[in-house]
Design a protein around this motif. Structure first.
Motif, short mmCIF file in Angstrom:
data_model
loop_
_atom_site.label_atom_id
_atom_site.label_comp_id
_atom_site.label_asym_id
_atom_site.label_seq_id
_atom_site.Cartn_x
_atom_site.Cartn_y
_atom_site.Cartn_z
N LEU A 344 0.85 -1.18 0.00
CA LEU A 344 0.00 0.00 0.00
C LEU A 344 0.89 1.24 0.00
N LYS A 345 0.56 2.20 -0.84
CA LYS A 345 1.29 3.47 -0.84
C LYS A 345 0.37 4.54 -0.29
N LEU A 346 0.76 5.09 0.86
CA LEU A 346 -0.05 6.11 1.50
C LEU A 346 0.00 7.41 0.71
N ASP A 347 -1.15 8.00 0.50
CA ASP A 347 -1.19 9.29 -0.19
C ASP A 347 -0.43 10.34 0.61
N ARG A 348 0.21 11.25 -0.09
CA ARG A 348 1.05 12.26 0.56
C ARG A 348 0.27 13.13 1.53
N SER A 349 -1.04 13.25 1.35
CA SER A 349 -1.84 14.08 2.25
C SER A 349 -1.84 13.52 3.66
N PHE A 350 -1.77 12.19 3.81
CA PHE A 350 -1.73 11.59 5.13
C PHE A 350 -0.43 11.93 5.85
N VAL A 351 0.67 11.90 5.10
CA VAL A 351 1.96 12.23 5.70
C VAL A 351 1.97 13.69 6.13
N ALA A 352 1.42 14.57 5.31
CA ALA A 352 1.38 15.99 5.67
C ALA A 352 0.51 16.21 6.91
N ASP A 353 -0.64 15.53 6.99
CA ASP A 353 -1.52 15.69 8.15
C ASP A 353 -0.87 15.13 9.41
N ALA A 354 -0.16 14.01 9.26
CA ALA A 354 0.46 13.39 10.42
C ALA A 354 1.53 14.28 11.03
N ALA A 355 2.11 15.15 10.23
CA ALA A 355 3.15 16.04 10.73
C ALA A 355 2.58 17.18 11.56
N THR A 356 1.27 17.40 11.46
CA THR A 356 0.68 18.56 12.14
C THR A 356 -0.39 18.19 13.16
N THR A 357 -0.98 17.00 13.06
CA THR A 357 -2.07 16.64 13.97
C THR A 357 -1.86 15.23 14.52
N GLU A 358 -2.29 15.04 15.75
CA GLU A 358 -2.23 13.71 16.36
C GLU A 358 -3.17 12.75 15.65
N ARG A 359 -4.31 13.26 15.22
CA ARG A 359 -5.27 12.42 14.49
C ARG A 359 -4.67 11.90 13.19
N GLY A 360 -3.96 12.78 12.47
CA GLY A 360 -3.31 12.35 11.24
C GLY A 360 -2.27 11.29 11.49
N LEU A 361 -1.53 11.43 12.58
CA LEU A 361 -0.51 10.45 12.92
C LEU A 361 -1.14 9.09 13.22
N ARG A 362 -2.26 9.12 13.91
CA ARG A 362 -2.95 7.86 14.24
C ARG A 362 -3.45 7.16 12.98
N ILE A 363 -3.90 7.94 12.00
CA ILE A 363 -4.37 7.33 10.74
C ILE A 363 -3.22 6.63 10.03
N VAL A 364 -2.07 7.30 9.95
CA VAL A 364 -0.91 6.68 9.30
C VAL A 364 -0.49 5.43 10.05
N ARG A 365 -0.49 5.50 11.37
CA ARG A 365 -0.11 4.33 12.18
C ARG A 365 -1.09 3.17 11.92
N ALA A 366 -2.38 3.49 11.83
CA ALA A 366 -3.39 2.45 11.60
C ALA A 366 -3.22 1.79 10.24
N ILE A 367 -2.89 2.58 9.22
CA ILE A 367 -2.68 2.00 7.89
C ILE A 367 -1.44 1.12 7.90
N GLY A 368 -0.39 1.56 8.61
CA GLY A 368 0.80 0.73 8.72
C GLY A 368 0.51 -0.61 9.38
N ARG A 369 -0.30 -0.60 10.45
CA ARG A 369 -0.66 -1.84 11.11
C ARG A 369 -1.52 -2.72 10.22
N LEU A 370 -2.42 -2.09 9.48
CA LEU A 370 -3.27 -2.85 8.55
C LEU A 370 -2.41 -3.58 7.53
N ALA A 371 -1.43 -2.89 6.97
CA ALA A 371 -0.55 -3.52 6.00
C ALA A 371 0.18 -4.71 6.62
N GLN A 372 0.69 -4.54 7.83
CA GLN A 372 1.40 -5.64 8.49
C GLN A 372 0.48 -6.82 8.74
N ASP A 373 -0.74 -6.56 9.20
CA ASP A 373 -1.69 -7.63 9.49
C ASP A 373 -2.06 -8.42 8.24
#
Length: 423
Positions: A344-373
């Motif tokens: 899975l390739k995360l859209d750049r908007s998620f990376v940008a949001d994760a740099a500024t908001t805790e919610r964005g960071l949680r979304i990126v973390r969740a997608i990373g876990r989904l990929a691993q699972d």
């Protein structure tokens, strides 16, 4: 005889259904027309009334369209129509036609407006209405309330621009003005270059580059994508062969470089695409897992059957399959269990949001876990700072891509960058 009457549902601005009994008249010759009709079930006969009896001109069945000239501009019906048996119709109104036109390409809208305008003016000349002047032939005014007076010239300009761009791109391909640039994709755990994404660039004869946003959409939205897509795969494989030769001289592990190539929805229907992929691997001697094919969610959703067939064959060949811009579509999770996806390739908007908001960071973390699972790997796109690279690594993402690691570059520069990084 009685005039035509409606049964079933009424007709609103967006079109609806009409259900008719056998023998029921839909409209008669001389009626003022407002709608066209699509037969869903049953049968309709087109007829004209004569003193010695009705004359049937045609009998139509399911999926047939009739009454379409009314959409040219509420034309008088030149014949009648009635149900032969119990019949269901979809009513096509001016508003429904306009809605579909709004979603069509500017070229289609412009061509249809011109065609309808000429049909309308031809009918006016036959009926003695209007003078057929050049002014009346140049304008097609859609029904009131649709902003057609402004849309017509705009569509014309866009259509002309589109046609000229397609011609220019065709010549650019013939003159080899289209090039592939290569953007590094790195292992976040160590920072080594793991592969590249092949990205097309258009270089004018004077050396200037045309911004991708000005021409990529034209390629993807036209038949040019078929020839262009095959060229991209051959060129990317040849470029990877040269990059791999440098990598083998410097590498400290057994990992091979890979190259990611984007596929669009139109390519799924290209019978020559899979043979091109297979032959490119044979010609270059590359291992099939070194070729990563990136697809978007919208491409899968627009043509799921063709996508499944092509991707299944590519997976069986050994190519890696990656969902690009993951999370930006509407049914991300619904197809992951159906498609033979590796990453899975995360859209750049998620990376940008994760740099500024805790919610964005949680979304990126969740997608990373989904990929691993799901036994997939995740690629973070749009990394521009060392901080973004660090937390992408910390939350378990495997690969990163972005200006922090390197901008898209010509093949020669990519070879130099790979040699310097490995050294």
């Amino acid at each position: 005889m009685s005039r035509s009457r409606r049964s079933g549902k009424g007709v609103d601005d967006q079109g609806s259904q009409r259900v008719l009994e056998a023998g029921e008249v839909i409209f008669r010759e001389g009626d003022l027309g407002h709608h066209a009709y699509l037969i869903e079930s049953g049968a309709v006969e087109i007829f004209i009334e004569r003193p010695d009896g009705d004359r049937v001109l045609a009998q139509l069945g399911p999926d047939d369209l009739f009454g379409e000239m009314a959409l040219v501009g509420d034309q008088t019906r030149t014949a009648g129509a009635r149900a032969v048996v119990a019949t269901s119709l979809t009513v096509i109104t001016h508003n429904l036609l306009s809605d579909h036109l709004d979603r069509a390409s500017p070229l289609v809208r412009h061509l249809l407006r011109v065609t309808l305008a000429r049909c309308r003016d031809a009918l006016r000349l036959v009926s003695g209405v209007g003078d057929g002047s050049d002014a009346s032939m140049r304008t097609f005014v859609m029904p009131q309330g649709h902003g057609a007076d402004a849309a017509g010239p705009a569509d014309r300009d866009l259509a002309v621009q589109r046609l000229r761009m397609e011609q220019a791109l065709t010549e650019a391909m013939q003159r080899r003005q289209l090039l592939l640039y290569y953007q590094p994709i790195v292992k976040l755990s160590g920072g080594q270059i793991a592969g590249f994404e092949a990205l097309v660039r258009w270089q004018r004869p004077d050396g200037a580059l045309v911004p991708p946003g000005e021409f990529i959409w034209v390629i993807e939205d036209s038949q040019l994508i078929l020839e262009f897509g095959r060229w991209t795969l051959r060129e990317a494989a040849a470029g990877l062969q040269r990059l791999q030769a440098v990598h083998e001289q410097k590498q400290v592990d057994d990992d091979r470089l890979f190259c990611s190539v984007n596929l669009s929805v139109r390519q799924f229907g290209d019978a020559k695409l899979f043979p091109t992929i297979r032959q490119a691997l044979i010609d270059t001697g590359l291992s099939s897992e070194q070729l990563h094919l990136e697809i978007t969610e919208s491409a899968v959703l627009n043509n799921p059957d063709a996508a499944l067939e092509l991707l299944g064959r590519c997976r069986a060949l050994g190519c890696h399959l990656v969902v690009d811009d993951f999370g930006t579509g509407y049914s991300s999770l619904s197809y992951l269990h159906r498609l033979p996806i590796h990453g899975l390739k995360l859209d750049r908007s998620f990376v940008a949001d994760a740099a500024t908001t805790e919610r964005g960071l949680r979304i990126v973390r969740a997608i990373g876990r989904l990929a691993q699972d799901l036994d997939m790997y995740a690629v973070a796109e749009g990394i521009e700072t060392p901080e973004q690279a660090a937390w992408c690594q910390d939350i378990g993402l495997a690969f990163g891509q972005g200006y922090f690691f390197g901008r898209p570059m010509p093949l020669g520069a990519a070879i130099d960058a790979l040699g310097q990084a490995a050294g």
